[in-house]
Every structure is written in structure tokens, then in C-alpha cells.
Design a protein around this motif. Structure first.
Motif, PDB file in Angstrom:
ATOM      1  N   THR A   1     123.001  28.751  14.495  1.00 18.85           N
ATOM      2  CA  THR A   1     123.848  28.137  16.064  1.00 18.85           C
ATOM      3  C   THR A   1     124.681  29.250  16.910  1.00 18.85           C
ATOM      4  O   THR A   1     125.791  29.250  16.603  1.00 18.85           O
ATOM      5  CB  THR A   1     124.618  27.161  15.523  1.00 18.85           C
ATOM      6  OG1 THR A   1     125.716  27.530  14.696  1.00 18.85           O
ATOM      7  CG2 THR A   1     123.897  26.039  14.984  1.00 18.85           C
TER       8      THR A   1
ATOM      9  N   ILE B   1     129.133  25.755  13.533  1.00 18.51           N
ATOM     10  CA  ILE B   1     128.316  24.689  13.586  1.00 18.51           C
ATOM     11  C   ILE B   1     127.343  25.001  12.396  1.00 18.51           C
ATOM     12  O   ILE B   1     127.041  24.031  11.667  1.00 18.51           O
ATOM     13  CB  ILE B   1     127.740  24.356  14.916  1.00 18.51           C
ATOM     14  CG1 ILE B   1     128.857  23.927  15.743  1.00 18.51           C
ATOM     15  CG2 ILE B   1     126.667  23.111  14.509  1.00 18.51           C
ATOM     16  CD1 ILE B   1     128.494  23.976  17.214  1.00 18.51           C
TER      17      ILE B   1
ATOM     18  N   THR C   1     122.941  16.589  11.681  1.00 16.63           N
ATOM     19  CA  THR C   1     122.240  17.196  12.944  1.00 16.63           C
ATOM     20  C   THR C   1     123.086  18.291  13.854  1.00 16.63           C
ATOM     21  O   THR C   1     124.154  18.159  13.667  1.00 16.63           O
ATOM     22  CB  THR C   1     121.778  16.280  13.989  1.00 16.63           C
ATOM     23  OG1 THR C   1     123.103  15.702  14.510  1.00 16.63           O
ATOM     24  CG2 THR C   1     121.070  15.028  13.273  1.00 16.63           C
ATOM     25  N   VAL C   2     122.438  19.083  14.272  1.00 15.72           N
ATOM     26  CA  VAL C   2     123.239  20.352  15.200  1.00 15.72           C
ATOM     27  C   VAL C   2     124.276  19.459  16.336  1.00 15.72           C
ATOM     28  O   VAL C   2     125.242  19.704  16.461  1.00 15.72           O
ATOM     29  CB  VAL C   2     122.326  21.177  15.906  1.00 15.72           C
ATOM     30  CG1 VAL C   2     123.158  22.183  16.957  1.00 15.72           C
ATOM     31  CG2 VAL C   2     121.664  22.058  14.916  1.00 15.72           C
ATOM     32  N   GLU C   3     123.366  18.453  16.921  1.00 15.81           N
ATOM     33  CA  GLU C   3     124.307  17.628  17.976  1.00 15.81           C
ATOM     34  C   GLU C   3     125.672  17.051  17.270  1.00 15.81           C
ATOM     35  O   GLU C   3     126.541  17.118  17.620  1.00 15.81           O
ATOM     36  CB  GLU C   3     123.466  16.761  18.394  1.00 15.81           C
ATOM     37  CG  GLU C   3     122.237  17.030  19.348  1.00 15.81           C
ATOM     38  CD  GLU C   3     121.053  17.735  18.533  1.00 15.81           C
ATOM     39  OE1 GLU C   3     121.126  17.459  17.384  1.00 15.81           O
ATOM     40  OE2 GLU C   3     120.428  18.587  19.072  1.00 15.81           O
ATOM     41  N   GLY C   4     125.221  16.231  16.305  1.00 14.29           N
ATOM     42  CA  GLY C   4     126.389  15.846  15.626  1.00 14.29           C
ATOM     43  C   GLY C   4     127.202  16.664  15.035  1.00 14.29           C
ATOM     44  O   GLY C   4     128.621  16.474  15.131  1.00 14.29           O
TER      45      GLY C   4
ATOM     46  N   SER D   1     128.097  19.514  16.139  1.00 10.73           N
ATOM     47  CA  SER D   1     128.547  20.142  17.474  1.00 10.73           C
ATOM     48  C   SER D   1     129.909  19.164  17.679  1.00 10.73           C
ATOM     49  O   SER D   1     130.862  19.871  18.116  1.00 10.73           O
ATOM     50  CB  SER D   1     127.664  20.344  18.585  1.00 10.73           C
ATOM     51  OG  SER D   1     126.988  21.133  18.171  1.00 10.73           O
ATOM     52  N   ALA D   2     129.715  18.066  17.930  1.00  9.30           N
ATOM     53  CA  ALA D   2     130.962  17.144  18.076  1.00  9.30           C
ATOM     54  C   ALA D   2     132.170  17.008  17.069  1.00  9.30           C
ATOM     55  O   ALA D   2     133.178  17.226  17.369  1.00  9.30           O
ATOM     56  CB  ALA D   2     130.481  15.801  18.562  1.00  9.30           C
TER      57      ALA D   2
END
Length: 514
Positions: free
Chosen positions: A353, A359, A461-464, A466-467
Motif C-alpha cells: 500500500t 495499511i 480489505t484495503v478500503e476498510g 485505510s479507514a
């Protein structure tokens, strides 16, 4: 799948070094069913293809109650994407990449991935005879809560020889010789008790599966061992005459590097140690094949492995970015210097990432924990690929493990920056600190008691993630604020990071082998 997608898959599979070739992802978990037919495979697409197609063509009358799981034991290899494409073509087939344990132990993963009450595990180059699957399902219907290990006769290619079991004899580096019980010649005969059988085909209720030793590597050592585990759990081992199968023994392809005499002997020694059985017959047999000097060398290597304190962790995972093979090469040298055999270490491709490496770090640790949880392990030691180790690390770890084994623990740091803080020794301990607020995760062991919590709190997940990182900064910062009891650090620390030795106590900095 359209032409563009196929071209993309071929490009992904074309990396020159298979260690760094992009790997297929696991397919979604299947719907619950009566029986999972699973096979673990290593670069044997042809075997998988024809075994799967024989199920669909010659057992169609029962396949509505059956799912198929293919565990790819070489997901970075040349057959991986072809196997993945089978998942696209066959809706009831699920592809699972798995290389933490390579060899016979990969069969264990079939049972842990199954979404069914029963599992039939078969080699990826086996053909079940017509009616065999239906007969097994009938047996399951009659014994829904049974705990026995169900096996069937091997039938030769000319269909003249029916081998119902193995006799407990040593031959050609294996424990077991094919035998025939007249009760199994008639396919319609009832099931009967046997001592052992080859594991080309075997079945049991999923909840009755006793597991395979996590230290197994390569091939061999499981026959006899697995049957004994079922008996010690209060179950039986039976031959179901209708569960007939034929095995492809010859294959014009290279022998995997995992198939070595030492690894086979090592598996037998591991199994005998687990069961508390003497290994004298195995040693004598291999001595007759390889010679006394070779076997003595192998026994010395095995005993050194047993004594090495790093074997206290059920798994050792090193996370390494695919674009940093130099780090992985240096890490292998460092681990060898610690006496850790390569069979004990799994290289896990780190999640890249670029925008925020925290991340990818957290996702990589989560993946290692997920693997350990799915495999049913007690603990996993996660190393990041820039970790360096203290000279004398093994004796310090041995003493710390002697202190930690009598108390529950959740996290065990082999290093960790404390930014000048000091922590109290655990009562009665010389090599354990009770800690809070320690950062860095370059060498940390996780206990199974916290697997579920971590997997629930860390997004996958990368999105999750990240948050999540936006709220928690980094995994080490999150763990530093943890309220879980049993967080310990070794004293003195035995792991540091390249380029950050200034975070280690000044009198130890020159003692790390960089």
C-alpha cells in the motif's frame, strides 16, 4: 470469461520467478452441503482436472449434495491460474490457495475449509469408481454422528487387484505394504475394521477430524499416524468396500523439491514423538536404505530442531514485499543462523500500500493471524522482513519461554520500541516484562486466545483498513493501547529493525547480527 480477462490472467501468471508471481485469491465460501470432496494439489492441474471431471461425469446422481474444494499448495506456481479458472467453469468448485505448509500437511486445510458435515479427501490424481460416492453418502446417512475414519479399497489399473488395507511393515521408505482382506473384494459387502490404509482416499465427519501435526513438511509419515489418532480419540478405522478408487502413481513430471528422504524421515519422527511411540524401527529402516552416516546426520538435524526454542511457535511467518527479494534473502540467512530450518518458516507476500505502509502492515499481520486461526494453531510468530536478531537470541528465548509457559498470554514481543520507558519484570521471572505502550511489530507472537478478537477488529480489505488506520494510526499503536491481559516482552529484546538499532539499549546495539 472474456478474452481480455483471460489475457490479464496470463500476464499475471507470467512472472519469471514463481515466488513473486501474483497469486489467485480464494473463492467465496460455499453453501453448506452434506459432503465436501477436497483435494490438495501441487502443480498437478491435469490430475485435478480429470479427477474433478470424473466426479461430474460418473457421479452425477449425487453431485447435488456435494461441493468440491481444491487446495492449491503452490499458488505462486505455473498451474495456479489454470486451477483458478476451473472455479469459473464449475460453480460447485472452490479454489483455495495455501502454502503455509507444503506437502502432506496441506490435506488438513481441506477439512478446515469445508462447509459440510462430512469430508472426503482424495489425491488430485485419483478416480472414484462409479457408485463409490453414492455408497459413501448412504453410509453417512446411516451414521450421521459417526466419528470413524472411512477408507476404501485401491483397485489396480487392470482391475484385478483389490487392496483393502496396509500391513504394518516398512518398505522403500514408507510404513505400510498393500494387503487384501477377502471381506473387501465384493463391493457390496459391509464395512469392516482395518488397521491402516493408504491415504489416497479417506473420509470422516468434519467435527471428528483430529488434524495433522503443524510441523509436518514434504511427503510421508501420515499413514498409520492418522489412523492411530482416530483410535486414540475413541473412534474406529473402517474399510467401506464400495468406496473403490484407482490412483495414478506414475507421472512424467519433475519430483517436487519437498519430496526428500530427510523430510520423510523427519515426518515419521515428528509423528512418533507426538504419539509417544519409539522410532527405532523407522531409524533402522532408513539406515538400511541411506546408510548409518546419512541417518545420523538427519537425526542430529531433527534433534537440533526439537531443541530450538523457536519451534515452540506453531508457525513462523515472515511478511516480505514481492519487490524486496533482497530482504527475504537476508532474512533466510539470519533465520538459518538461529538454527531455524526452512520447513518452519513461511514467506507471506506482504500487502503493498504505497500511500501508507501502515495499511499494508496491518493487513499482512491480519492475514498471518487468519491463516493460524484457520489452521487451528496455538500461536504464530510474525516477523517483518527487516528484523535482525541478537547474538545469543536462542538461549534468551529458551529461558523466557520456560517462564511464559506457566501463565496465560496474548501477545509476546521479541522486540519493541519503548522510547526510554522501563517495565516491571513479571513476578518470579528474569526474562519477561509486563508491558503497555510498546510500539513496533517487527517480531511479535500472537496466541490463539486473541485470534478471534483481532480478526473481528482488523478489517480485511484495503478500503476498510485505510479507514481503520485513519482512526488508529498503525497496528503497533493500536496494540500499545490494548486492554488484553497477558502482554509480555522478552528481556533483553532479541529482535530489532535494520536501521533502527538506536532504539535498542545502548549496551546491546553491537550485539545484533545485521
Amino acid at each position: 470469461m472474456d478474452d481480455a480477462a483471460l489475457a490479464a490472467l496470463r500476464e499475471l501468471a507470467a512472472a519469471p520467478d514463481d515466488r513473486y508471481r501474483q497469486r489467485p485469491a480464494a473463492g467465496p465460501a460455499g453453501e453448506p452441503c452434506t459432503l465436501t470432496v477436497g483435494m490438495a494439489t501441487y502443480d498437478d492441474y491435469d490430475g485435478v482436472y480429470f479427477s474433478v471431471m470424473s466426479l461430474l461425469l460418473y457421479h452425477a446422481e449425487v453431485m447435488d449434495r456435494v461441493s468440491i474444494v481444491v487446495v492449491d499448495n503452490h499458488p505462486s506456481g505455473p498451474h495456479a491460474w489454470a486451477l483458478k479458472r476451473l472455479e469459473q467453469a464449475i460453480p460447485q468448485l472452490r479454489y483455495v490457495p495455501y502454502d503455509r505448509r507444503v506437502g502432506t500437511a496441506a490435506r488438513d486445510r481441506v477439512f478446515r475449509e469445508a462447509a459440510s458435515d462430512w469430508v472426503l479427501c482424495m489425491d488430485s490424481h485419483v478416480q472414484l469408481h462409479p457408485g463409490a460416492l453414492a455408497a459413501l453418502l448412504d453410509y453417512i446417512a446411516d451414521h450421521p454422528d459417526g466419528g470413524d475414519l472411512i477408507q476404501g479399497p485401491l483397485v489396480s489399473e487392470d482391475r484385478r487387484t483389490v487392496s483393502t488395507h496396509w500391513e504394518p511393515e516398512w518398505r522403500q521408505g514408507m510404513y505400510g505394504v498393500w494387503g487384501t482382506d477377502p471381506r473387501g473384494i465384493d463391493a457390496s459387502a459391509p464395512a469392516f475394521e482395518i488397521g491402516m490404509q493408504g491415504l489416497g482416499v479417506f473420509a470422516c465427519r468434519t467435527k471428528a477430524w483430529p488434524g495433522l501435526n503443524p510441523a509436518f513438511a514434504g511427503h510421508g509419515g501420515e499413514e498409520g499416524y492418522l489412523q492411530e489418532k482416530f483410535r486414540r480419540a475413541g473412534h474406529g478405522v473402517v474399510c467401506l468396500p464400495a468406496l473403490r478408487w484407482t490412483h495414478r502413481f506414475d507421472a512424467p513430471r519433475p519430483v517436487p523439491a519437498t519430496q526428500t528422504w530427510y523430510r520423510r524421515l523427519r515426518n515419521y519422527l515428528i509423528g512418533f514423538d507426538e504419539l509417544g511411540l519409539p522410532a527405532d524401527e523407522a531409524i533402522d529402516h532408513f539406515t538400511g536404505i541411506l546408510g548409518e552416516a546419512t541417518v545420523e546426520e538427519g537425526l542430529a538435524a531433527y534433534q537440533a530442531e526439537v531443541r530450538n526454542p523457536f519451534t515452540a511457535f506453531d508457525a513462523i511467518t515472515c511478511v516480505n514485499l514481492d519487490d524486496r527479494p533482497d530482504r527475504w534473502e537476508r532474512m533466510q540467512i539470519r533465520l538459518a543462523a538461529l538454527g531455524i530450518p526452512p520447513e518452519r518458516v513461511h514467506r507471506q507476500p506482504a500487502t503493498l500500500t504505497p500511500g501508507n505502509h501502515h495499511i499494508g502492515c496491518a493487513l499482512s499481520h491480519r492475514q498471518a493471524i487468519q491463516q493460524a486461526h484457520t489452521d487451528g494453531l496455538e500461536s504464530v510468530l510474525v516477523l517483518e522482513d527487516d528484523a535482525v536478531f541478537l547474538n545469543g537470541a536462542t538461549w534468551v528465548l529458551r529461558r523466557a519461554l520456560a517462564e511464559i509457559q506457566s501463565r496465560p498470554w496474548s501477545l509476546f514481543y521479541l522486540g519493541g520500541a519503548d522510547w526510554g520507558r522501563t517495565f516491571p519484570r513479571v513476578d518470579g521471572c528474569d526474562h519477561l516484562e509486563a508491558i503497555t505502550g510498546v510500539t513496533t511489530t517487527h517480531a511479535i507472537a500472537y496466541h490463539r486466545s486473541v485470534f478471534t478478537r483481532l480478526l473481528g477488529e482488523l478489517p480485511d480489505t484495503v478500503e476498510g483498513m485505510s479507514a481503520w488506520i485513519g482512526r488508529n494510526i498503525a497496528l503497533d499503536q493500536y496494540l500499545a493501547r490494548w486492554d488484553e491481559p497477558g502482554c509480555y516482552r522478552i528481556v533483553p529484546v532479541i529482535a530489532a529493525q535494520e536501521g533502527q538499532l538506536d532504539l535498542v539499549a545502548e549496551d546491546l546495539r553491537d550485539q545484533f547480527a545485521v
